[in-house]
Design a protein around this motif. Structure first.
Motif, PDB file in Angstrom:
ATOM      1  N   TYR A 104       0.794  -1.189  -0.046  1.00  0.00           N
ATOM      2  CA  TYR A 104       0.082   0.061  -0.014  1.00  0.00           C
ATOM      3  C   TYR A 104       0.761   1.122   0.182  1.00  0.00           C
ATOM      4  O   TYR A 104       0.678   2.391  -0.638  1.00  0.00           O
TER       5      TYR A 104
ATOM      6  N   LEU B 234       0.975   4.186  -2.690  1.00  0.00           N
ATOM      7  CA  LEU B 234       0.651   5.675  -2.696  1.00  0.00           C
ATOM      8  C   LEU B 234       1.904   6.599  -3.221  1.00  0.00           C
ATOM      9  O   LEU B 234       1.658   7.759  -3.718  1.00  0.00           O
TER      10      LEU B 234
ATOM     11  N   ASP C 172      -4.994   9.522   6.840  1.00  0.00           N
ATOM     12  CA  ASP C 172      -5.098   8.507   5.670  1.00  0.00           C
ATOM     13  C   ASP C 172      -6.196   7.629   6.295  1.00  0.00           C
ATOM     14  O   ASP C 172      -6.401   6.905   6.964  1.00  0.00           O
TER      15      ASP C 172
ATOM     16  N   TYR D  18       0.988   0.313   5.782  1.00  0.00           N
ATOM     17  CA  TYR D  18       1.828   0.699   4.644  1.00  0.00           C
ATOM     18  C   TYR D  18       2.709  -0.417   4.043  1.00  0.00           C
ATOM     19  O   TYR D  18       2.588  -0.612   2.749  1.00  0.00           O
TER      20      TYR D  18
END
Length: 199
Positions: A17, A21, A77, A95
């Motif tokens: 992830y 981003l 987020d 993340y």
């Protein structure tokens, strides 16, 4: 067969992830749209970091439900907030997760919140024209109103305790009370009309 294997191996390549981003803004707009369309189809994974992802949100508390409703207003987020509320997973762990797993959970939570919101909307009391004219629809106190109502209903002195109650229990009580109120309204109307006929 070899070609298919190569294609599958490309699909199997994991993108975290966090990497997603960073890379998404570097892609052409058409490719961004294509990627986001694919991620909208991502399904709920059964497990994340060894923790089971629930099949629905029926077991979460009213406090968690309220936290979910505030996500769009926070600067943090949304994915990080969703994983924190639902599973207690830290941001740095989010993340590192597979981007499809992250979006699978986000898509699942959105669908569940939509379902829950529709359930609450379906049990709203129908107001008479007189009540509407008097401004009853302005008496919407949001989350605090629900917390205050349930605390009074159950004799709870500390309203903060209501946040730890399962939302489905609060919904069921509200549904029962609203159905009872509507029944009493119909019954009173019947008595009023019967009295008019006798005159």
């Amino acid at each position: 067969m070899k070609k298919n294997r190569r294609r599958n191996s490309k699909k199997a390549k994991l993108t975290t992830y966090g990497e997603f981003l960073i890379l998404l803004p570097l892609c052409h707009k058409d490719h961004q749209a294509e990627l986001l369309d694919q991620l909208k189809e991502a399904k709920r994974p059964a497990f994340i970091l060894g923790k089971e992802v629930p099949e629905n949100l029926n077991t979460i508390t009213y406090g968690q439900l309220d936290d979910f409703s505030r996500i769009d207003h926070d600067k943090e987020d949304p994915a990080v907030k969703v994983f924190s509320i639902l599973m207690g997973i830290e941001p740095e762990q989010v993340y590192k997760l597979n981007v499809f797993d992250v979006f699978g959970v986000i898509n699942f939570v959105r669908a569940e919140l939509d379902r829950i919101n529709k359930l609450f909307a379906s049990i709203k009391v129908t107001h008479s024209p007189e009540e509407i004219a008097a401004g009853v629809e302005d008496l919407n106190f949001g989350t605090f109103g629900v917390i205050d109502w349930y605390a009074k209903r159950m004799g709870i002195t500390n309203q903060d305790e209501v946040y730890s109650v399962a939302w489905i229990r609060i919904y069921t009580c509200m549904k029962n009370d609203n159905e009872k109120a509507e029944y009493e309204q119909r019954l009173n109307k019947q008595y009023t009309e019967k009295a008019k006929r006798k005159r």
